[in-house]
Design an enzyme around this catalytic site. Structure first.
Site, PDB file in Angstrom:
ATOM      1  N   VAL A  33      19.270 -25.678   4.838  1.00 54.93           N
ATOM      2  CA  VAL A  33      19.029 -26.916   4.077  1.00 54.93           C
ATOM      3  C   VAL A  33      17.569 -27.377   4.119  1.00 54.93           C
ATOM      4  O   VAL A  33      17.172 -28.218   3.332  1.00 54.93           O
ATOM      5  CB  VAL A  33      19.971 -28.089   4.489  1.00 54.93           C
ATOM      6  CG1 VAL A  33      21.392 -27.837   4.078  1.00 54.93           C
ATOM      7  CG2 VAL A  33      19.870 -28.445   5.940  1.00 54.93           C
ATOM      8  N   GLY A  34      16.787 -26.829   5.028  1.00 51.70           N
ATOM      9  CA  GLY A  34      15.383 -27.244   5.072  1.00 51.70           C
ATOM     10  C   GLY A  34      14.656 -26.553   6.202  1.00 51.70           C
ATOM     11  O   GLY A  34      15.263 -26.153   7.196  1.00 51.70           O
ATOM     12  N   ALA A  37       7.120 -26.238   9.733  1.00 49.23           N
ATOM     13  CA  ALA A  37       6.393 -25.586  10.819  1.00 49.23           C
ATOM     14  C   ALA A  37       7.110 -25.733  12.160  1.00 49.23           C
ATOM     15  O   ALA A  37       6.973 -24.901  13.046  1.00 49.23           O
ATOM     16  CB  ALA A  37       5.000 -26.173  10.911  1.00 49.23           C
ATOM     17  N   TYR A  38       7.877 -26.825  12.335  1.00 50.81           N
ATOM     18  CA  TYR A  38       8.489 -27.095  13.645  1.00 50.81           C
ATOM     19  C   TYR A  38       9.910 -26.589  13.803  1.00 50.81           C
ATOM     20  O   TYR A  38      10.424 -26.540  14.910  1.00 50.81           O
ATOM     21  CB  TYR A  38       8.472 -28.591  13.926  1.00 50.81           C
ATOM     22  CG  TYR A  38       7.095 -29.092  14.264  1.00 50.81           C
ATOM     23  CD1 TYR A  38       6.403 -28.571  15.354  1.00 50.81           C
ATOM     24  CD2 TYR A  38       6.491 -30.065  13.485  1.00 50.81           C
ATOM     25  CE1 TYR A  38       5.131 -29.027  15.652  1.00 50.81           C
ATOM     26  CE2 TYR A  38       5.223 -30.520  13.787  1.00 50.81           C
ATOM     27  CZ  TYR A  38       4.544 -29.991  14.869  1.00 50.81           C
ATOM     28  OH  TYR A  38       3.297 -30.425  15.170  1.00 50.81           O
ATOM     29  N   GLY A  39      10.588 -26.299  12.675  1.00 53.98           N
ATOM     30  CA  GLY A  39      11.956 -25.848  12.820  1.00 53.98           C
ATOM     31  C   GLY A  39      12.672 -25.733  11.500  1.00 53.98           C
ATOM     32  O   GLY A  39      12.076 -25.924  10.434  1.00 53.98           O
ATOM     33  N   ALA A  40      13.971 -25.403  11.591  1.00 57.91           N
ATOM     34  CA  ALA A  40      14.776 -25.240  10.379  1.00 57.91           C
ATOM     35  C   ALA A  40      16.126 -25.900  10.603  1.00 57.91           C
ATOM     36  O   ALA A  40      16.592 -26.016  11.746  1.00 57.91           O
ATOM     37  CB  ALA A  40      14.942 -23.774  10.082  1.00 57.91           C
ATOM     38  N   ASP A 184       7.476 -43.643  11.573  1.00 56.03           N
ATOM     39  CA  ASP A 184       7.422 -42.919  10.298  1.00 56.03           C
ATOM     40  C   ASP A 184       8.635 -43.238   9.428  1.00 56.03           C
ATOM     41  O   ASP A 184       9.265 -42.345   8.880  1.00 56.03           O
ATOM     42  CB  ASP A 184       7.326 -41.407  10.576  1.00 56.03           C
ATOM     43  CG  ASP A 184       6.909 -40.632   9.340  1.00 56.03           C
ATOM     44  OD1 ASP A 184       6.299 -41.234   8.427  1.00 56.03           O
ATOM     45  OD2 ASP A 184       7.202 -39.419   9.261  1.00 56.03           O
TER      46      ASP A 184
HETATM   47  O1  0RX Z   1      16.472 -37.272  13.276  1.00 51.02           O
HETATM   48  C1  0RX Z   1      15.855 -36.572  14.047  1.00 51.02           C
HETATM   49  C2  0RX Z   1      15.049 -37.238  15.105  1.00 51.02           C
HETATM   50  C3  0RX Z   1      15.311 -38.586  15.349  1.00 51.02           C
HETATM   51  C4  0RX Z   1      14.498 -39.258  16.252  1.00 51.02           C
HETATM   52  N1  0RX Z   1      14.675 -40.599  16.434  1.00 51.02           N
HETATM   53  C5  0RX Z   1      13.754 -41.394  17.233  1.00 51.02           C
HETATM   54  C6  0RX Z   1      13.368 -42.638  16.503  1.00 51.02           C
HETATM   55  O2  0RX Z   1      14.505 -43.296  16.016  1.00 51.02           O
HETATM   56  C7  0RX Z   1      15.349 -42.518  15.186  1.00 51.02           C
HETATM   57  C8  0RX Z   1      15.811 -41.323  15.882  1.00 51.02           C
HETATM   58  N2  0RX Z   1      13.521 -38.623  16.931  1.00 51.02           N
HETATM   59  C9  0RX Z   1      13.294 -37.315  16.714  1.00 51.02           C
HETATM   60  C10 0RX Z   1      14.049 -36.605  15.782  1.00 51.02           C
HETATM   61  N3  0RX Z   1      15.858 -35.219  13.946  1.00 51.02           N
HETATM   62  C11 0RX Z   1      16.496 -34.536  12.894  1.00 51.02           C
HETATM   63  C12 0RX Z   1      16.536 -35.070  11.621  1.00 51.02           C
HETATM   64  C13 0RX Z   1      17.182 -34.387  10.591  1.00 51.02           C
HETATM   65  C14 0RX Z   1      17.758 -33.192  10.836  1.00 51.02           C
HETATM   66  C15 0RX Z   1      17.709 -32.625  12.096  1.00 51.02           C
HETATM   67  C16 0RX Z   1      17.071 -33.306  13.121  1.00 51.02           C
HETATM   68  O3  0RX Z   1      18.423 -32.499   9.808  1.00 51.02           O
HETATM   69  C17 0RX Z   1      19.539 -33.035   9.213  1.00 51.02           C
HETATM   70  C18 0RX Z   1      20.343 -33.939   9.858  1.00 51.02           C
HETATM   71  C19 0RX Z   1      21.467 -34.413   9.188  1.00 51.02           C
HETATM   72  N4  0RX Z   1      21.778 -33.987   7.964  1.00 51.02           N
HETATM   73  C20 0RX Z   1      20.988 -33.109   7.341  1.00 51.02           C
HETATM   74  C21 0RX Z   1      19.866 -32.607   7.948  1.00 51.02           C
END
Ligand code: 0RX
Length: 364
Positions: A33-34, A37-40, A184
């Site tokens: 899905v995406g 540079a840091y991950g997938a 952000d």
């Molecule tokens: O969301 C994160 C992530 C969240 C985070 N927080 C600190 C500040 O407050 C909010 C939470 N800090 C670091 C990372 N990571 C993340 C986001 C999207 C993702 C995978 C990891 O991919 C998705 C998730 C859900 N549905 C589709 C794609």
């Protein structure tokens, strides 16, 4: 050529967009899905419940101290973001959670769906020892769309704007209470489902190098001036700034501060907020910032009603006039008190009545 060792028991291997994934067997149907540079991230189906999850694989998390720290931070933050903290508020509502769990008959995944901040459903590594530890995977509820995409496709009604802003603030309250600043917040970091339920997340898949913050870019439009220009220590209020920018965009359908570069963005901001007062400029730590601000022509603060022309006037926040309490330090004779009181009685203007309606509590 030696063939790779078999996958760990209870795991399987699959190549996804030229990367080897080794995940727990219960997560089926990996779909990319995406990536950055840091991950997938892949979507998958949790075969125990049939629900869709998102699995994130960080890109070589232990390649350097910087990558390792980033990976550790994401894991720690996501582990921390649990609304149903057993030592926290839910303890006071155990009968509610018991009832909800009974109604939905799934251990805890339902509770994840009612909170406004993304949380972890699972985290695992296919590596069997610390010496072999090279990868780990983060599992979270799958979120299909985000506010950025939603705003591109439709104009949001007033009650949807209210509900979304309410959830953003509720989520932020939780994040801020944990002592964390998001930094952000932007429409792309707000996942929304078809019931208008919102979750704050932080995709952060790509590097946010200086080049990503330069020019005509979404990565900067929601940032508070102190973050853009790095002029002073900032606080949690930088996230409230972003909520304001996002709310304005939901109401007008236009980006509030669409700067072409750092300084143009600052100019766009000051066209609305006005130039800050001299006392504020004096407090700036950077001499360069001070000089720049002092050289700017003075701009008047705009009335928000003229910026957000189609916003509902019902959301107006009444502003109190300054109360003159200088009489507290004055001694007057009885007659004088009588005279000033009489003057106040006569100068009273009754509040504007809405039609013939009289509030119930005060009706005779
Ligand atoms: O969301 C994160 C992530 C969240 C985070 N927080 C600190 C500040 O407050 C909010 C939470 N800090 C670091 C990372 N990571 C993340 C986001 C999207 C993702 C995978 C990891 O991919 C998705 C998730 C859900 N549905 C589709 C794609």
């Amino acid at each position: 050529m030696t063939s790779p060792p078999p996958a760990r028991k209870g795991f399987y291997r699959q190549e996804v967009t030229q990367t080897a994934w080794e995940v727990r067997a219960l997560y089926q149907d990996l779909q990319p899905v995406g990536s950055g540079a840091y991950g997938a991230v892949c979507s998958a189906v949790d075969s125990r419940t049939g629900t869709k999850v998102a699995i994130k694989k960080l890109y070589r998390p232990f390649q350097s101290e910087l990558f390792a720290k980033r990976a550790y931070r994401e894991l720690r933050l996501l582990k921390h973001m649990r609304h149903e903290n057993p030592e926290g508020h839910v303890q006071h509502h155990t009968w509610v959670s018991t009832l909800l769990k009974w109604l939905f008959r799934s251990n805890s995944s339902f509770l994840w769906c009612v909170c406004e901040v993304i949380g972890l459903l699972d985290v695992f590594t296919p590596d069997e020892t610390l010496d072999d530890f090279t990868d780990f995977y983060l599992v979270m509820p799958f979120m299909g769309t985000d506010l950025g995409k939603l705003m591109k496709h439709e104009t949001l009604s007033e009650d949807r704007v209210q509900f979304l802003v309410y959830q953003m603030l509720k989520g932020l309250r939780y994040i801020h209470a944990a002592g964390v600043i998001h930094r952000d917040l932007k429409p792309g970091n707000l996942a929304v489902n078809e019931d208008c339920e919102l979750k704050i997340l932080d995709f952060g898949l790509a590097r946010q190098a200086d080049s990503e913050m330069t020019g005509y870019v979404v990565t900067r439009w929601y940032r508070a001036p102190e973050v853009i220009l790095n002029w002073m220590r900032y606080t949690q209020t930088v996230d409230i700034w972003s909520v304001g920018c996002i709310m304005a965009e939901m109401i007008t359908g236009k980006i509030l501060f669409k700067g072409n570069d750092h300084l143009d963005q600052l100019k766009e901001i000051m066209k609305v907020t006005g130039t800050p007062p001299a006392e504020f400029v004096q407090k700036l730590q950077s001499a360069e910032a001070k000089n720049y601000m002092k050289g700017l022509p003075e701009l008047e603060k705009k009335d928000f009603a003229s910026v957000l022309t189609n916003a509902s006037p019902l959301e107006d926040e009444p502003q109190a006039q300054k109360y003159d309490d200088s009489f507290d330090d004055v001694d007057r004779t009885l007659d004088e008190w009588k005279r000033v009181t009489y003057k106040e009685v006569l100068s009273f203007k009754p509040p504007r009545q809405l039609g013939a309606r009289v509030p119930k509590e005060t009706a005779l």
